[in-house]
Design a protein around this motif. Structure first.
Motif, PDB file in Angstrom:
ATOM      1  N   ALA A   1       0.891  -1.700  -0.202  1.00 50.39           N
ATOM      2  CA  ALA A   1      -0.244   0.051   0.216  1.00 50.39           C
ATOM      3  C   ALA A   1       0.803   0.719   0.492  1.00 50.39           C
ATOM      4  CB  ALA A   1      -0.925   0.319   1.243  1.00 50.39           C
ATOM      5  N   ASN A   2       1.622   1.826   0.753  1.00 47.51           N
ATOM      6  CA  ASN A   2       3.452   1.969   0.666  1.00 47.51           C
ATOM      7  C   ASN A   2       3.583   2.966  -0.093  1.00 47.51           C
ATOM      8  OD1 ASN A   2       1.757   2.595   3.453  1.00 47.51           O
ATOM      9  ND2 ASN A   2       3.868   0.968   4.183  1.00 47.51           N
ATOM     10  N   ALA A   3       4.520   1.741  -0.992  1.00 48.66           N
ATOM     11  CA  ALA A   3       4.581   1.820  -2.714  1.00 48.66           C
ATOM     12  C   ALA A   3       3.952   2.480  -3.470  1.00 48.66           C
ATOM     13  CB  ALA A   3       5.207  -0.121  -2.753  1.00 48.66           C
ATOM     14  N   LEU A   4       2.359   1.755  -3.592  1.00 52.50           N
ATOM     15  CA  LEU A   4       1.279   2.171  -4.126  1.00 52.50           C
ATOM     16  C   LEU A   4       1.142   3.239  -4.663  1.00 52.50           C
ATOM     17  CD1 LEU A   4      -0.609   0.785  -6.823  1.00 52.50           C
ATOM     18  CD2 LEU A   4      -2.405   0.603  -5.125  1.00 52.50           C
ATOM     19  N   ALA A   5       1.221   4.569  -3.030  1.00 51.98           N
ATOM     20  CA  ALA A   5       1.230   5.263  -2.234  1.00 51.98           C
ATOM     21  C   ALA A   5       1.646   5.513  -3.777  1.00 51.98           C
ATOM     22  CB  ALA A   5       0.325   5.667  -1.266  1.00 51.98           C
ATOM     23  N   LEU A   6       3.163   5.885  -3.579  1.00 56.00           N
ATOM     24  CA  LEU A   6       4.713   6.790  -3.998  1.00 56.00           C
ATOM     25  C   LEU A   6       4.219   6.523  -5.414  1.00 56.00           C
ATOM     26  CD1 LEU A   6       7.796   4.839  -1.707  1.00 56.00           C
ATOM     27  CD2 LEU A   6       6.319   7.766  -2.227  1.00 56.00           C
ATOM     28  N   LEU A   7       3.784   5.281  -5.832  1.00 55.73           N
ATOM     29  CA  LEU A   7       3.183   5.508  -7.525  1.00 55.73           C
ATOM     30  C   LEU A   7       2.401   6.214  -7.638  1.00 55.73           C
ATOM     31  CD1 LEU A   7       3.952   4.254 -10.052  1.00 55.73           C
ATOM     32  CD2 LEU A   7       2.376   2.258  -9.638  1.00 55.73           C
ATOM     33  N   GLN A   8       1.362   6.617  -7.136  1.00 52.50           N
ATOM     34  CA  GLN A   8       0.312   7.522  -7.378  1.00 52.50           C
ATOM     35  C   GLN A   8       0.895   8.339  -7.300  1.00 52.50           C
ATOM     36  OE1 GLN A   8      -2.856   5.952  -4.611  1.00 52.50           O
ATOM     37  NE2 GLN A   8      -3.457   4.953  -6.273  1.00 52.50           N
ATOM     38  N   ALA A   9       1.733   8.803  -6.355  1.00 51.52           N
ATOM     39  CA  ALA A   9       2.135  10.992  -6.264  1.00 51.52           C
ATOM     40  C   ALA A   9       3.165  10.948  -7.134  1.00 51.52           C
ATOM     41  CB  ALA A   9       3.149  10.834  -4.907  1.00 51.52           C
ATOM     42  N   GLY A  10       3.335  10.044  -8.251  1.00 53.91           N
ATOM     43  CA  GLY A  10       4.384  10.392  -9.390  1.00 53.91           C
ATOM     44  C   GLY A  10       5.604   9.942  -9.495  1.00 53.91           C
ATOM     45  N   SER A  11       6.493   8.649  -7.578  1.00 62.00           N
ATOM     46  CA  SER A  11       7.673   8.940  -7.816  1.00 62.00           C
ATOM     47  C   SER A  11       7.550   7.121  -7.630  1.00 62.00           C
ATOM     48  CB  SER A  11       7.784   9.014  -5.847  1.00 62.00           C
ATOM     49  OG  SER A  11       7.688  10.312  -6.499  1.00 62.00           O
ATOM     50  N   ASP A  12       8.523   6.804  -8.921  1.00 62.74           N
ATOM     51  CA  ASP A  12       8.965   5.234  -8.492  1.00 62.74           C
ATOM     52  C   ASP A  12       9.376   4.273  -7.505  1.00 62.74           C
ATOM     53  OD1 ASP A  12      10.503   2.752  -9.443  1.00 62.74           O
ATOM     54  OD2 ASP A  12      10.707   3.413 -10.947  1.00 62.74           O
ATOM     55  N   PRO A  13       8.321   3.322  -7.221  1.00 63.46           N
ATOM     56  CA  PRO A  13       8.860   3.297  -5.415  1.00 63.46           C
ATOM     57  C   PRO A  13      10.382   2.644  -5.514  1.00 63.46           C
ATOM     58  CG  PRO A  13       6.746   2.663  -6.309  1.00 63.46           C
ATOM     59  CD  PRO A  13       7.546   3.399  -7.495  1.00 63.46           C
ATOM     60  N   ALA A  14      10.532   1.795  -6.488  1.00 61.41           N
ATOM     61  CA  ALA A  14      11.941   1.175  -6.018  1.00 61.41           C
ATOM     62  C   ALA A  14      13.226   2.036  -5.780  1.00 61.41           C
ATOM     63  CB  ALA A  14      12.505   0.367  -7.813  1.00 61.41           C
ATOM     64  N   LEU A  15      13.042   2.741  -6.887  1.00 60.93           N
ATOM     65  CA  LEU A  15      14.231   4.170  -6.931  1.00 60.93           C
ATOM     66  C   LEU A  15      14.037   5.003  -5.216  1.00 60.93           C
ATOM     67  CD1 LEU A  15      14.181   5.448 -10.606  1.00 60.93           C
ATOM     68  CD2 LEU A  15      15.835   3.922  -9.347  1.00 60.93           C
ATOM     69  N   ALA A  16      12.952   5.448  -4.970  1.00 63.59           N
ATOM     70  CA  ALA A  16      12.781   5.640  -4.212  1.00 63.59           C
ATOM     71  C   ALA A  16      13.265   4.770  -2.235  1.00 63.59           C
ATOM     72  CB  ALA A  16      11.271   5.911  -3.356  1.00 63.59           C
ATOM     73  N   ALA A  17      12.578   3.501  -2.894  1.00 72.07           N
ATOM     74  CA  ALA A  17      13.199   2.450  -1.618  1.00 72.07           C
ATOM     75  C   ALA A  17      14.866   2.659  -2.332  1.00 72.07           C
ATOM     76  CB  ALA A  17      12.889   0.760  -1.666  1.00 72.07           C
ATOM     77  N   LYS A  18      15.324   2.830  -3.012  1.00 75.16           N
ATOM     78  CA  LYS A  18      17.092   2.280  -3.188  1.00 75.16           C
ATOM     79  C   LYS A  18      17.740   3.674  -2.208  1.00 75.16           C
ATOM     80  CE  LYS A  18      20.806   1.993  -6.330  1.00 75.16           C
ATOM     81  NZ  LYS A  18      21.031   1.496  -8.082  1.00 75.16           N
ATOM     82  N   ALA A  19      16.933   4.248  -2.733  1.00 74.65           N
ATOM     83  CA  ALA A  19      17.409   6.253  -2.329  1.00 74.65           C
ATOM     84  C   ALA A  19      17.535   6.381  -0.476  1.00 74.65           C
ATOM     85  CB  ALA A  19      16.407   7.283  -2.870  1.00 74.65           C
ATOM     86  N   GLU A  20      16.244   5.469  -0.113  1.00 72.67           N
ATOM     87  CA  GLU A  20      16.158   5.088   1.482  1.00 72.67           C
ATOM     88  C   GLU A  20      17.167   4.479   1.987  1.00 72.67           C
ATOM     89  OE1 GLU A  20      15.167   6.002   5.337  1.00 72.67           O
ATOM     90  OE2 GLU A  20      14.542   7.423   3.419  1.00 72.67           O
ATOM     91  N   LYS A  21      17.285   3.548   1.552  1.00 69.36           N
ATOM     92  CA  LYS A  21      18.619   2.189   1.867  1.00 69.36           C
ATOM     93  C   LYS A  21      19.999   3.091   1.620  1.00 69.36           C
ATOM     94  CE  LYS A  21      20.516  -2.342   0.765  1.00 69.36           C
ATOM     95  NZ  LYS A  21      20.224  -3.514   0.134  1.00 69.36           N
ATOM     96  N   MET A  22      20.097   3.708   0.633  1.00 70.20           N
ATOM     97  CA  MET A  22      21.435   4.457   0.730  1.00 70.20           C
ATOM     98  C   MET A  22      21.416   5.845   2.038  1.00 70.20           C
ATOM     99  SD  MET A  22      22.465   4.783  -3.370  1.00 70.20           S
ATOM    100  CE  MET A  22      23.510   5.830  -2.773  1.00 70.20           C
ATOM    101  N   LYS A  23      20.540   6.312   2.320  1.00 65.89           N
ATOM    102  CA  LYS A  23      20.313   7.320   3.114  1.00 65.89           C
ATOM    103  C   LYS A  23      21.101   6.417   4.588  1.00 65.89           C
ATOM    104  CE  LYS A  23      17.416  10.411   4.388  1.00 65.89           C
ATOM    105  NZ  LYS A  23      16.414  11.193   5.149  1.00 65.89           N
ATOM    106  N   ARG A  24      20.102   5.259   4.882  1.00 65.39           N
ATOM    107  CA  ARG A  24      20.307   4.648   5.920  1.00 65.39           C
ATOM    108  C   ARG A  24      21.956   3.750   6.350  1.00 65.39           C
ATOM    109  NH1 ARG A  24      15.538   2.061   4.668  1.00 65.39           N
ATOM    110  NH2 ARG A  24      16.444   0.021   4.410  1.00 65.39           N
TER     111      ARG A  24
END
Length: 423
Positions: A76-99
């Motif tokens: 559901a979180n990933a789908l919300a990102l997609l609907q907001a115009g973001s690529d969920p996979a890229l967003a998850a990768k960026a968050e992982k690098m940030k962590r």
């Protein structure tokens, strides 16, 4: 047909001769949730979607560590990102690098210590105290990334600490809040979760200030017990007596060196004082007598009160031993007295000067090397009252001397008779 239960997921196996197989899973958020099953039995949650007509997929987690309910939430979180115009996979990768690049709380503490040493220089003893507090009370949080450190995690840890030490909990909260302030200023986090916690929140309110000081009668008993109890080392007795006469802090007395004594003046270096400013104490005759006796005891080291267990090893006396000496004196020689500490002897100096000598409050403050809130007034008063402070040390010293060394009345065998008075 999409799978709907954990039992169905657990029973999944790949078809004969296949290395892996992907199955659709029902999700209230919408389509795209799948589970990939491998021949070795491993299962991985996937979210399949399209961006600009191109097929994409995001790994959500592994089964059974991530159950179906959690997988649906992540979907559901990933789908919300997609609907907001973001690529969920890229967003998850960026968050992982940030962590991965985010400091842990332990690393942040080290950076805070470095910043503290440069921006707000503190004494070595203070820095050591910070490290001791962190190791003793906050080490359980050290591996948590700063951006993942929540109020709940901090509250839980401090609540555990409070059971062992109220003072430790307060100190730990202070260090936690100040180090996380650095994280806010550095842009690592937006809000400091520790700032929403107060000492009262964790049941670690500051205790009321102590008012304990020794009365004249107690001071006499204490003074004589130090000299008469053969189990008390003369060095410890001399330190405690010097604190009574000068109002010095325990650490200032322990760190005193022979080079600090200049005639009847004891110049306490700035490094040894609490406020970081040097302080001059006028030594009364009784204090000078104590130092003369200590010189005979000292083994020739720089310290006036050298370590008892390590004679000649250039070590000062152990301050913790003073508490034990006081407790011995109180329990054996002062059974009716309330407990007191080395710092209460400093308080005895201050209160005694006010009660028995009617000394001016500000003169007492200067004798204790207390810092005034008004720097201009402080500079003016320090210069104007230097002689008054020196005189106060002498007056207090004489008061104590008369108290503990009363003049013996001469014994006479002559009896005065008044024959003019009718009985």
């Amino acid at each position: 047909m999409a799978l709907k239960t954990d039992r169905e997921i657990a029973a999944l196996k790949v078809g004969e001769g296949k290395a892996r197989e992907v199955f659709a899973v029902a999700s209230p958020a919408g389509g795209g949730l799948c589970v990939e099953v491998r021949a070795n039995g491993g299962k991985t949650w996937l979210y399949r979607y399209r961006v600009n007509g191109k097929a994409r997929k995001q790994t959500l987690g592994a089964y059974p560590a991530m159950k179906l309910a959690r997988a649906r939430t992540e979907h559901a979180n990933a789908l919300a990102l997609l609907q907001a115009g973001s690529d969920p996979a890229l967003a998850a990768k960026a968050e992982k690098m940030k962590r991965q690049t985010m400091l842990t709380f332990g690393e942040l503490f080290e950076e805070w210590m470095e910043w503290k040493a440069k921006a707000k220089p503190a004494r070595d003893s203070t820095m050591s105290a910070y490290r001791f507090t962190f190791r003793s009370y906050l080490n359980a949080l050290s591996s948590i990334p700063v951006n993942a450190l929540t109020r709940a995690a901090i509250f839980t840890q401090l609540s555990k600490v409070r059971v062992k030490s109220i003072q430790g909990a307060r100190k730990a909260l202070t260090i936690c809040a100040q180090s996380l302030d650095l994280a806010v200023n550095a842009g690592l986090i937006e809000l400091n979760p520790a700032r929403t916690i107060t000492p009262s929140t964790i049941g670690a309110e500051a205790t009321p200030p102590r008012q304990r000081w020794l009365s004249r009668e107690e001071l006499v008993v204490f003074w004589h017990a130090l000299g008469n109890d053969t189990r008390i080392h003369p060095t410890h007795a001399n330190i405690l007596r010097l604190i009574v006469l000068t109002g010095a802090r325990r650490g200032e007395a322990m760190k005193a060196k022979w080079s600090d004594i200049m005639g009847d003046k004891w110049v306490i270096p700035a490094d040894n004082t609490k406020n970081g400013r040097s302080h001059t104490v006028t030594l009364c005759p009784l204090a000078l007598e104590i130092l003369d006796k200590q010189r005979l005891i000292s083994g020739g080291t720089d310290w006036i009160f050298e370590g008892i267990r390590n004679r000649g090893s250039q070590q000062m006396a152990d301050g913790n031993a003073l508490r034990l000496v006081i407790e011995r004196v109180r329990t054996i020689h002062m059974e009716q007295s309330d407990p007191f500490t080395p710092h209460d002897l400093r308080r005895t100096f201050a209160t005694g000067c006010a009660e028995y000598l009617d000394a001016n409050e500000r003169t007492i403050e200067l004798a204790l090397n207390h810092k005034s809130r008004n720097a201009l007034v402080e500079t003016y008063q320090a210069g104007r009252r230097a002689e008054q402070v020196a005189a106060l040390f002498q007056r207090w010293g004489e008061f104590v001397r008369v108290l503990v060394q009363p003049v013996e009345q001469a014994v006479s065998n002559v009896i005065a008779v008044n024959f003019g008075v009718r009985m």
